[in-house]
Structures are given as structure tokens and as C-alpha cells.
Scaffold this motif. Structure first.
Motif, PDB file in Angstrom:
ATOM      1  N   VAL A 268       1.429  -1.234  -0.305  1.00  0.00           N
ATOM      2  CA  VAL A 268       0.271   0.053   0.505  1.00  0.00           C
ATOM      3  C   VAL A 268       0.860   1.373  -0.015  1.00  0.00           C
ATOM      4  N   ASP A 269       1.995   1.190   0.897  1.00  0.00           N
ATOM      5  CA  ASP A 269       3.388   2.512   1.097  1.00  0.00           C
ATOM      6  C   ASP A 269       4.006   2.829   0.042  1.00  0.00           C
ATOM      7  N   ASP A 270       3.904   1.598  -0.997  1.00  0.00           N
ATOM      8  CA  ASP A 270       5.048   1.664  -1.952  1.00  0.00           C
ATOM      9  C   ASP A 270       4.756   2.723  -2.959  1.00  0.00           C
ATOM     10  N   PRO A 271       5.751   3.663  -3.207  1.00  0.00           N
ATOM     11  CA  PRO A 271       6.250   4.294  -3.943  1.00  0.00           C
ATOM     12  C   PRO A 271       5.990   4.269  -5.674  1.00  0.00           C
ATOM     13  N   ARG A 272       5.845   4.845  -6.449  1.00  0.00           N
ATOM     14  CA  ARG A 272       5.394   3.934  -7.627  1.00  0.00           C
ATOM     15  C   ARG A 272       7.078   3.857  -8.349  1.00  0.00           C
ATOM     16  N   PRO A 273       7.448   2.872  -9.425  1.00  0.00           N
ATOM     17  CA  PRO A 273       8.905   2.576  -9.405  1.00  0.00           C
ATOM     18  C   PRO A 273       9.611   3.185 -10.638  1.00  0.00           C
ATOM     19  N   VAL A 274       8.525   4.310 -11.322  1.00  0.00           N
ATOM     20  CA  VAL A 274       9.379   5.644 -12.313  1.00  0.00           C
ATOM     21  C   VAL A 274       8.557   6.743 -12.144  1.00  0.00           C
ATOM     22  N   PRO A 275       8.873   7.680 -12.356  1.00  0.00           N
ATOM     23  CA  PRO A 275       8.444   8.768 -12.056  1.00  0.00           C
ATOM     24  C   PRO A 275       7.451   9.171 -13.637  1.00  0.00           C
ATOM     25  N   ALA A 276       6.735  10.199 -12.832  1.00  0.00           N
ATOM     26  CA  ALA A 276       4.898  10.148 -14.369  1.00  0.00           C
ATOM     27  C   ALA A 276       6.513  10.854 -15.109  1.00  0.00           C
ATOM     28  N   SER A 277       7.606  11.061 -15.174  1.00  0.00           N
ATOM     29  CA  SER A 277       7.758  12.513 -16.515  1.00  0.00           C
ATOM     30  C   SER A 277       8.254  10.642 -17.160  1.00  0.00           C
ATOM     31  N   ALA A 278       8.105   9.527 -16.774  1.00  0.00           N
ATOM     32  CA  ALA A 278       8.403   8.494 -17.900  1.00  0.00           C
ATOM     33  C   ALA A 278       7.123   8.180 -18.810  1.00  0.00           C
ATOM     34  N   LEU A 279       6.234   8.604 -18.214  1.00  0.00           N
ATOM     35  CA  LEU A 279       5.008   8.163 -18.976  1.00  0.00           C
ATOM     36  C   LEU A 279       4.607   9.215 -19.486  1.00  0.00           C
ATOM     37  N   ARG A 280       4.338   9.176 -20.275  1.00  0.00           N
ATOM     38  CA  ARG A 280       4.079   9.506 -22.047  1.00  0.00           C
ATOM     39  C   ARG A 280       2.993   8.589 -23.194  1.00  0.00           C
ATOM     40  N   ALA A 281       1.779   9.780 -23.437  1.00  0.00           N
ATOM     41  CA  ALA A 281       0.447   9.309 -23.770  1.00  0.00           C
ATOM     42  C   ALA A 281       0.948   8.295 -24.633  1.00  0.00           C
ATOM     43  N   GLY A 282      -0.268   7.312 -25.233  1.00  0.00           N
ATOM     44  CA  GLY A 282       0.457   5.891 -26.261  1.00  0.00           C
ATOM     45  C   GLY A 282       1.813   5.184 -25.451  1.00  0.00           C
ATOM     46  N   LEU A 283       2.091   4.937 -24.579  1.00  0.00           N
ATOM     47  CA  LEU A 283       2.988   4.609 -24.159  1.00  0.00           C
ATOM     48  C   LEU A 283       2.242   3.161 -23.546  1.00  0.00           C
ATOM     49  N   TRP A 284       2.410   2.040 -23.493  1.00  0.00           N
ATOM     50  CA  TRP A 284       2.010   0.537 -22.698  1.00  0.00           C
ATOM     51  C   TRP A 284       2.810   0.788 -21.704  1.00  0.00           C
ATOM     52  N   VAL A 285       2.457   0.209 -20.457  1.00  0.00           N
ATOM     53  CA  VAL A 285       2.825   0.480 -19.751  1.00  0.00           C
ATOM     54  C   VAL A 285       1.912  -0.865 -18.577  1.00  0.00           C
ATOM     55  N   ALA A 286       3.099  -1.538 -18.233  1.00  0.00           N
ATOM     56  CA  ALA A 286       2.497  -2.864 -17.973  1.00  0.00           C
ATOM     57  C   ALA A 286       3.198  -3.681 -16.815  1.00  0.00           C
ATOM     58  N   GLU A 287       2.556  -4.592 -15.913  1.00  0.00           N
ATOM     59  CA  GLU A 287       3.464  -4.896 -14.826  1.00  0.00           C
ATOM     60  C   GLU A 287       2.553  -6.150 -14.956  1.00  0.00           C
ATOM     61  N   VAL A 288       3.847  -6.454 -13.538  1.00  0.00           N
ATOM     62  CA  VAL A 288       3.859  -8.081 -13.806  1.00  0.00           C
ATOM     63  C   VAL A 288       3.550  -8.653 -12.063  1.00  0.00           C
ATOM     64  N   ILE A 289       2.959  -7.132 -11.421  1.00  0.00           N
ATOM     65  CA  ILE A 289       2.380  -7.554 -10.326  1.00  0.00           C
ATOM     66  C   ILE A 289       0.966  -8.190 -10.230  1.00  0.00           C
ATOM     67  N   MET A 290       0.050  -8.516  -9.454  1.00  0.00           N
ATOM     68  CA  MET A 290      -1.386  -8.790  -9.740  1.00  0.00           C
ATOM     69  C   MET A 290      -1.945  -8.167  -8.544  1.00  0.00           C
ATOM     70  N   ALA A 291      -1.604  -7.699  -7.210  1.00  0.00           N
ATOM     71  CA  ALA A 291      -2.622  -7.766  -7.020  1.00  0.00           C
ATOM     72  C   ALA A 291      -1.981  -6.420  -5.466  1.00  0.00           C
ATOM     73  N   PRO A 292      -2.164  -5.305  -6.534  1.00  0.00           N
ATOM     74  CA  PRO A 292      -3.418  -4.928  -6.416  1.00  0.00           C
ATOM     75  C   PRO A 292      -3.351  -4.930  -8.369  1.00  0.00           C
TER      76      PRO A 292
END
Lengths: 342, 342
Positions: A268-292
Motif C-alpha cells: 500500500v505504501d510503495d512509491p511508484r517504481p518510475v516517475p510521472a516523467s517516464a509516462l508518455r501518452a500512448g506508451l504501453w505501461v505493463a505490470e507483472v504485479i497481480m495484487a493490486p
């Protein structure tokens, strides 16, 4: 060869040094299979909830109408410590039996110190077709199998599936990366010719990086809070002819795919693994975490117009890959096909 | 002390020297649990088909409505060679789960030579609550458990159920005889104060003889094609203070119960284990053979006005005894009670 200089960044970290911990978290949670939720039973709705908040029920497969369980049933185990959190037993058993295979997957709680003695002992259970390996045993099992590793497991020195061979030995493979790529493809992203960047350089990241390269990705860049680890993975990828390097973890650059292969986002208290600057519109952002199902990273990705790819896709695709992997070993033990309800 | 002189008779034989083979045949056959037969699901119709030809469906319990199978599930094994013929996995699993226990019973096919190495290895599977032992491992397992045997298993030097203790060891018991007596009682025959004669002097006969004595039988007489074996069992019973001796196998004498504890009657071309002269009207004639449900002996017994007691009663009662035996070991692993449908 692309060999970018790795620079430490607080936004790209791996707080949990256990390799593949994030991937294995895919099996976490223990729903009560006695109470099927609406939609349970479908294995093919993999892209139903992409970019939505609809909870996935894909792996919440009930064992209804009935489970075949008799003296001819081939047994599969799932080795882990702990093992209470694994999710695979019901959905993989259901999938195998729906495919006409008389097999059941049961948890096997074994400590790391006991794995070496257990593997030869499990060979003497002649109706044990094989086993899934989860945290923290993937590397240990790979070490023990030696020549019994198939290429994907040998390259990563980690194995998450092991089956009995006709010669009476164990044969291990690593399906994490293949499952991840299959999940991406099923959701509409073909890695061929595209650049990818990966947060994390542990077992999960390694498996995914190699699988992306196998799938024709143009380049793979990795970052990790442990500089040496990221550089080592980049070098290993290069040695296998992959266009690879380290990544600064802050801007996506030319990448069309960003993968979080760290466990950061599970708590719950984890930070994000990358900052917002790494997220460009149209980019596919994939997780391997199931929960949440939707991590803070995926939530932010959606807000910034990215395509959020949940961790469950990798698990769902691995169920099919695992079923295919175990099928010959199951049929060698239980050759009689089950009648399958239409 | 009654110590009758044993005389060889062609009508009382044990062609299969494997101890307890007849009892273990109780688990034979492999019905398809996916297709429940009418009447399946009831564990309590134990006396429904007494003295009739109605086939029993008591153990053909479907795993509907659903099986609980997850990372918290406690696992039980059934060790045998072969193991394909065992029937227990589905009905015992159903019974445990209906009692709110998160447990599953799976077959484990192990050769006799591998049992010694397997027992300590199985201890390292921390969610393995225990195992059923069937042919040909009952004596071998008892030898290996040594001080881990409970009184019934120690007396017979055979164990058909083994559970994990809180100290982390194995504890074995033999429920064959207790199950047989429970089946008799449920069908309306109380051994207390009554004389019994037994065809056979192997593991099954030994377990039944001691259990009948424990239940207060007035006397137990045994016969076997192997004279020395019958005399040895009679002596062993006497040493435990049982009024015992050998039996001529031809006339019931004062006995009110005749038990066939040999495997004779399992095969189509088997002769009867005792001649017609041994069957007096009103005598209870009990089998431990499960298939066929009505052996030629039971058929003849009915024709002669005896009360025919089928082998399935012993198996059905053992399911409950096994569930009780394994329950503490299961709860130590999976303490959370399942919701059970009303």
C-alpha cells in the motif's frame, strides 16, 4: 550495440532482492473457489478490462461441474515457501481437466534447505508429472537441474516449471517471460521492431527482457537501483546478440513499452517504481504485479493517456503455457482422455 | 483357552500371499467421478442394499458442488504400487471438505524399494498432513515408523494411515479392523459376546481378529491354507488375552459371524473360500472384498438364509475413521474451516 550509461535514480528501485518476486506475486491471494463469481470459467476474456477498473475474474475458475480425482490422476505440485498465497491450483487444474487431462495441481510447502533432497525423492512418486516452482526456489531448482534445463531456464538460471521426462529425470523451463509476451500480444501489443524499457534487473526483468528480444523487440533497456545488476543484465543481453543497454528510468525516450518488473507497487505504501516523467501518452505501461490489479503506476499511466497492461495478463497466459508444458508428462502417466462437457 | 487343531481344507485358502490384499481391493475400480450416478453423495445408506442385489453407490461421491483447492489446502497422499485402482481420493476428499476441512487426497505411486527414502522426504512437504498406505506398503511403513506406531498398527505390524504430528514426525495406525467392526455394527451386528470364525490369517484377518476381540467377541477362530500362519495368528491373539484358536473352515460351530478375510472371490474363476457346509441359516457372512460387491460366497450365503455383509461396509466406515484420524493434522496446516453448503 547500444550501451547507455546507467545513472542511479530514486524512481527506479528494487527493494526486494528476491529474484522474480514480482512475477510470483501474480499467484497471490486465495479466493474461495467454492463461490464462483459471475464470469468465472472463461479463460479467454484476457483483454476485457484493459484500461478499465473492471475486476478480472479470469483466474477465478471454479472446479465445477466436477473434478476428476482418482487413482489414475496425474499429480502436479507447486513448490514454494510460503505457498499459502499461490493461486494456480484451482485454475490450472480446471484448465487441464477441461482439456481432457486427468491431472490435479496441489501446493507443496518446502523450505529452501530441503529442495535439494526433495527433487530426487519426488522422482520416486511415479504419478507426479512435474511441478511449478515459485519464490524463493526458482534459482535453486535451476542450479539443481543443471543439464535438465531447457534454453529459457538455462539463460536466466531460473526455472518455474519442471516436468518428468520419459527417461525418468526432471526437465525445467522458465515461462515467465514467454507468458508476459503472450499476454502483451493477446492484448494487442506486438513487441516486434519496438523499443522497450524495463524497471528492475532481477529474475523477472531478465526473463521479460530475453522474451521481448526473442519476440523481435528492437531494443531493451534496463534500470535498477543496483547499478551493477542493471549493467550485468544489459551485458548478458548483449552477449546473446540483443540490442540492449541501461536506462535512466526517467524518460521513455523512443520506447513504446515500459515494464515494471520490480515488486514495487505490491504494498500500500510503495512509491511508484518510475516517475510521472517516464509516462508518455500512448506508451504501453505493463505490470507483472497481480495484487493490486491496478497499481498506483497503472493508475497514473491511465491518467496520462498511456495504455495500462495489468499483471494478470502474464499469469493468465502462463496457465496455458504451463498446461502445454506439462501435457506430455501428464499423458505419459494418465493417457486416458477425460470426457469433457461441451 | 480354546486352541483347536487346524486341519487343512481345500475350501479355505489364501492364494495371494500379499497381506491385506483383500482389504485394499476395497478401493479398486476407477469410476468416472465426472458423471455422478443416481444416489451418489450419500455416505449414510450403508445398509440400504443388505441382502439385495442393488449396487452400492456410497463411495461414488461426486466432488460437486465444487472442490476447494488453493495454496492453503492441506494435502494427503495414498501410497501404493500400483495405485491406479484406488478409489479413496474423491470420496475422502469430498468427506473432508463437507466437514469443513480444506484438504485433498491425491494418489502417490511409489515402489516398495523407494518407501524408506520417501518417508523423511515427505516430511519436508510441510502442508502434507499424512497419507493412506495400501498394498504392498502396509508392513514396510510400519517397520519404518517404529515408535511412531499407535497400538493397533504396532500389534498388527501394519499401518494403513499415517499422519504428521505436532513434533514433526509421522504417526501410523491401522484402521482396517476398526473399520470392519464399525461396518458390522452399523449394519446391526454387535460382536460383543459372540463367537466368530475367520477364513484367512494374513494382514486383513489379523486386523479383523484383533478388532473383533477389542469389540468384546467371545472367541475368534482362524483358518488358512498355510497351517503355520493360522496357528501363529491364533497364538498371537492368545498372547493378547483373546479366546482364540484355529478353525477347520468347514462348519460354523457356535460362531454367529463368519468373515472371509482372503482375496478369494475377487476373480471370476475363484472358488468359494469356504464350502456350503460352513453356511448355517442366520449366520452373518461378511466379506472384505469390494469388487464384486456380491461375491459367490455372499450369493450362496443368501441362498442359505445367512445375512450377507458386503465388503463395502468396511470401506465406507473407514472413510469416516480416516477423516477423524487425519483431522488434527489437517487443522494444524489449514486451520481455517471451509464454509459448507447446507
Amino acid at each position: 550495440m547500444c550501451s547507455m550509461r546507467w545513472r542511479p535514480t530514486p524512481c527506479c528501485r528494487s527493494r526486494h532482492p528476491r529474484p522474480c518476486a514480482a512475477i510470483t506475486s501474480a499467484w497471490q491471494g486465495a479466493p474461495n473457489w467454492r463461490t464462483p463469481r459471475p464470469g468465472a470459467g472463461s479463460m479467454s476474456s484476457h483483454d476485457r478490462s484493459r484500461n478499465t477498473h473492471m475486476p478480472s475474474t479470469d483466474t477465478n475458475v471454479s472446479l465445477q461441474p466436477a473434478l476428476r480425482l482418482d487413482g489414475r490422476t496425474a499429480v502436479l505440485g507447486i513448490l514454494g515457501d510460503p505457498v499459502a498465497q499461490v493461486k494456480a491450483p484451482a485454475p490450472l487444474t480446471a484448465r487441464l481437466q477441461q482439456a481432457g487431462l486427468n491431472a490435479v495441481l496441489v501446493p507443496m510447502h518446502v523450505r529452501a534447505d530441503d529442495v535439494a533432497a526433495l527433487l530426487p525423492a519426488l522422482l520416486t512418486l511415479h504419478n507426479l508429472a512435474g511441478f511449478i516452482v515459485t519464490v524463493p526456489h526458482k534459482q535453486r531448482v535451476a542450479d539443481l537441474l543443471g543439464d535438465g534445463l531447457l534454453p529459457g531456464a538455462r539463460r536466466a538460471n531460473a526455472s518455474n516449471v519442471v516436468r518428468r521426462t520419459v527417461q525418468g529425470g526432471w526437465q525445467g523451463e522458465l515461462l515467465d517471460g514467454t507468458g508476459f509476451v503472450a499476454g502483451l500480444r493477446a492484448a494487442g501489443f506486438d513487441p516486434r521492431g519496438r523499443a522497450a524499457c524495463i524497471a528492475g534487473a532481477g529474475g523477472a526483468a531478465s526473463a521479460i527482457a530475453f522474451a521481448l528480444a526473442d519476440a523481435g523487440a528492437r531494443s531493451v533497456r534496463v534500470c535498477d537501483i543496483d547499478t551493477a545488476k542493471a549493467e550485468a543484465l544489459a551485458r548478458q543481453l548483449q552477449l546473446h546478440g540483443v540490442e540492449a543497454g541501461t536506462w535512466n528510468g526517467r524518460e521513455p525516450g523512443e520506447a513504446e513499452l515500459l515494464v515494471n518488473a520490480t515488486p514495487v507497487g505490491m504494498r500500500v505504501d510503495d512509491p511508484r517504481p518510475v516517475p510521472a516523467s517516464a509516462l508518455r501518452a500512448g506508451l504501453w505501461v505493463a505490470e507483472v504485479i497481480m495484487a493490486p490489479a491496478v497499481t498506483p503506476l497503472l493508475q497514473l499511466a491511465r491518467e496520462r493517456g498511456c495504455i495500462a497492461h495489468e499483471g494478470r495478463h502474464m499469469m493468465e497466459r502462463q496457465l496455458g503455457l504451463m498446461a502445454d508444458f506439462f501435457e506430455p508428462a501428464i499423458l505419459a502417466i494418465a493417457p486416458e482422455r477425460l470426457e469433457v462437457a461441451a
